[in-house]
Design a protein around this motif. Sequence first.
Motif, PDB file in Angstrom:
ATOM      1  N   ILE A 135       4.181  -8.573 -13.461  1.00 36.98           N
ATOM      2  CA  ILE A 135       4.058  -9.564 -12.388  1.00 36.98           C
ATOM      3  C   ILE A 135       3.146  -9.023 -11.292  1.00 36.98           C
ATOM      4  O   ILE A 135       3.422  -7.968 -10.720  1.00 36.98           O
ATOM      5  CB  ILE A 135       5.435  -9.917 -11.811  1.00 36.98           C
ATOM      6  N   PHE A 136       2.069  -9.734 -11.014  1.00 37.40           N
ATOM      7  CA  PHE A 136       1.127  -9.347  -9.961  1.00 37.40           C
ATOM      8  C   PHE A 136       1.319 -10.289  -8.774  1.00 37.40           C
ATOM      9  O   PHE A 136       1.225 -11.518  -8.921  1.00 37.40           O
ATOM     10  CB  PHE A 136      -0.316  -9.427 -10.456  1.00 37.40           C
ATOM     11  N   ILE A 137       1.584  -9.716  -7.598  1.00 38.66           N
ATOM     12  CA  ILE A 137       1.830 -10.511  -6.398  1.00 38.66           C
ATOM     13  C   ILE A 137       0.648 -10.358  -5.457  1.00 38.66           C
ATOM     14  O   ILE A 137       0.447  -9.300  -4.853  1.00 38.66           O
ATOM     15  CB  ILE A 137       3.151 -10.110  -5.718  1.00 38.66           C
ATOM     16  N   ALA A 138      -0.154 -11.414  -5.352  1.00 42.02           N
ATOM     17  CA  ALA A 138      -1.362 -11.412  -4.527  1.00 42.02           C
ATOM     18  C   ALA A 138      -1.000 -11.818  -3.108  1.00 42.02           C
ATOM     19  O   ALA A 138      -1.065 -12.990  -2.739  1.00 42.02           O
ATOM     20  CB  ALA A 138      -2.414 -12.352  -5.121  1.00 42.02           C
ATOM     21  N   PHE A 139      -0.602 -10.842  -2.312  1.00 41.12           N
ATOM     22  CA  PHE A 139      -0.028 -11.100  -0.995  1.00 41.12           C
ATOM     23  C   PHE A 139      -0.266  -9.880  -0.123  1.00 41.12           C
ATOM     24  O   PHE A 139      -0.236  -8.742  -0.606  1.00 41.12           O
ATOM     25  CB  PHE A 139       1.466 -11.387  -1.160  1.00 41.12           C
ATOM     26  N   GLY A 140      -0.525 -10.096   1.186  1.00 40.96           N
ATOM     27  CA  GLY A 140      -0.867  -8.998   2.075  1.00 40.96           C
ATOM     28  C   GLY A 140       0.295  -8.148   2.547  1.00 40.96           C
ATOM     29  O   GLY A 140       0.092  -7.089   3.128  1.00 40.96           O
ATOM     30  N   PHE A 141       1.538  -8.572   2.323  1.00 42.38           N
ATOM     31  CA  PHE A 141       2.731  -7.794   2.659  1.00 42.38           C
ATOM     32  C   PHE A 141       2.783  -7.379   4.128  1.00 42.38           C
ATOM     33  O   PHE A 141       3.011  -6.219   4.463  1.00 42.38           O
ATOM     34  CB  PHE A 141       2.868  -6.577   1.734  1.00 42.38           C
ATOM     35  N   GLY A 142       2.609  -8.379   5.031  1.00 35.36           N
ATOM     36  CA  GLY A 142       2.810  -8.172   6.456  1.00 35.36           C
ATOM     37  C   GLY A 142       4.211  -8.606   6.859  1.00 35.36           C
ATOM     38  O   GLY A 142       5.101  -8.721   6.011  1.00 35.36           O
ATOM     39  N   PRO A 143       4.456  -8.890   8.144  1.00 40.77           N
ATOM     40  CA  PRO A 143       5.812  -9.271   8.582  1.00 40.77           C
ATOM     41  C   PRO A 143       6.255 -10.657   8.114  1.00 40.77           C
ATOM     42  O   PRO A 143       7.452 -10.943   8.089  1.00 40.77           O
ATOM     43  CB  PRO A 143       5.720  -9.213  10.113  1.00 40.77           C
ATOM     44  N   PRO A 163       2.197  -4.765  -6.556  1.00 44.66           N
ATOM     45  CA  PRO A 163       1.852  -5.369  -5.270  1.00 44.66           C
ATOM     46  C   PRO A 163       0.340  -5.461  -5.107  1.00 44.66           C
ATOM     47  O   PRO A 163      -0.375  -4.506  -5.392  1.00 44.66           O
ATOM     48  CB  PRO A 163       2.470  -4.410  -4.259  1.00 44.66           C
ATOM     49  N   GLY A 164      -0.128  -6.617  -4.638  1.00 48.76           N
ATOM     50  CA  GLY A 164      -1.568  -6.834  -4.508  1.00 48.76           C
ATOM     51  C   GLY A 164      -2.055  -6.813  -3.077  1.00 48.76           C
ATOM     52  O   GLY A 164      -3.046  -7.473  -2.752  1.00 48.76           O
ATOM     53  N   ARG A 174      -9.667  -7.471 -10.711  1.00 48.07           N
ATOM     54  CA  ARG A 174      -9.858  -6.271 -11.535  1.00 48.07           C
ATOM     55  C   ARG A 174      -8.546  -5.540 -11.759  1.00 48.07           C
ATOM     56  O   ARG A 174      -8.285  -5.021 -12.853  1.00 48.07           O
ATOM     57  CB  ARG A 174     -10.890  -5.361 -10.878  1.00 48.07           C
ATOM     58  N   MET A 175      -7.706  -5.490 -10.723  1.00 48.83           N
ATOM     59  CA  MET A 175      -6.405  -4.856 -10.870  1.00 48.83           C
ATOM     60  C   MET A 175      -5.553  -5.617 -11.885  1.00 48.83           C
ATOM     61  O   MET A 175      -4.863  -5.018 -12.722  1.00 48.83           O
ATOM     62  CB  MET A 175      -5.689  -4.794  -9.520  1.00 48.83           C
ATOM     63  N   MET A 176      -5.587  -6.941 -11.834  1.00 49.36           N
ATOM     64  CA  MET A 176      -4.832  -7.733 -12.795  1.00 49.36           C
ATOM     65  C   MET A 176      -5.283  -7.444 -14.218  1.00 49.36           C
ATOM     66  O   MET A 176      -4.468  -7.400 -15.144  1.00 49.36           O
ATOM     67  CB  MET A 176      -4.980  -9.218 -12.478  1.00 49.36           C
TER      68      MET A 176
END
Length: 429
Positions: A135-143, A163-164, A174-176
């Motif tokens: 599972i690839f999560i394309a998200f900036g992971f902020g607050p 985590p993306g 490319r990571m995916m």
Amino acid sequence: MPQSNHPRLETASRSLIEARQLARLQLGLTRILPRNSFYERKLLANGQSLSLTRLRDLSLLPFTTKQELLADQERHPLYGENMTYALSEYVRYHQTSGTTGRPLRVLDTAESWKWWADCWKTVYQAAGVTRDDVIFIAFGFGPFIGFWAAYEGAKNLGALVVPGGGMDSLQRLRMMQDVQASVLVCTPSYALRLAEVARQEGFDLQKLKVRITIHAGEPGASIPATRRRIEEAWGAKAYDHAGMSEMGAYGFTCERQHGLHVNEGEFIAEILDPRSGQPVPVGEVGELVLTNLGRWGNPALRYRTGDLVRNGGYSCPCGRAFLLLPGGILGRIDDMLIVRGVNIYPSAIADVLHRFPEVAEYRIIVTSNGPLDEIALQVECPPSLVGEIQEALRASFGLRIPVEAVAEGSLPRFELKAKRVEDRRRRML
């Protein structure tokens, strides 16, 4: 039907589902009262007891609104009085996106954060995701809570989760490819943006192993034309999901993709007329009002979401008996535009525009002509397509809507919630 956290409850009778909901609500009320000052004050002021004897008695409780919670945090910084436990019991801080104003801070205990993960596990299972997926999560992971819970849910499922954050779009593609991702989790707008970048960079999406995409943060994956565009671009099945920072991950799409199911094992849903507050019949549109049943450290009772949904009843070809919302989130009450007497939601405009493969992006411009609202569209498309788009809009809404073709790449792109409506009415006063 894929297994979930509530395999028996999902196909149970209404009486059994409601009995389970009532029992959890009664238990929750004994936990938050009298410890939670916010709800103790609301409920005592309304003359309520600590327990309800029937689920229908829920309608006797007052509504909770986002404005109330924000005002509470303003009066009692930083977190307000909607806290059942001491601050030392909370382990997660998040906040709403702030797209409609000041962000609301939300806290979770270890118990409620696990509940979030369980709710997201249901989202994955309904879409057919298993522990064998990547599972690839394309998200900036902020607050912003965003897909943090999706990350936890993937771990709960036992799948490898990547985590993306901290990457641009091409790096994510490319990571995916490198990790052989089979599931993509992101907003529907960003799924289309990734596909656009892939075309621009000559990156072949069909070489990826993605078989499922899951989308949240905005209407999209339940809009037929938008879902079709995502599925065609990625060669995968696209699933919708709905959640709110202040509520939880409450909605999931089953394999039939007819809309959203409310996870009634963890939430109580009401669909009410926004004006009268009375339930709307099956087939009609109303405001979704939710009560969560697993976040007692920061609860939300009869929370007015502001989202408009259609009451689809309790029957689905997938076999689930959980409430169905055909078409997912249709729009927000405050997003509805009334143009020459016609009610128009931005999601309905998206459904028309996304039927045209040549449309890369668009903007809705709202102006006023005296007491009347008007809209016009800026669309990234060939100028030769304008007439055909206008005719499709006229056929859908019975209105002639001006369309301006603009250069490709001239309109903003979005990773999180898209902001495609530009309201110029106040500027013109």
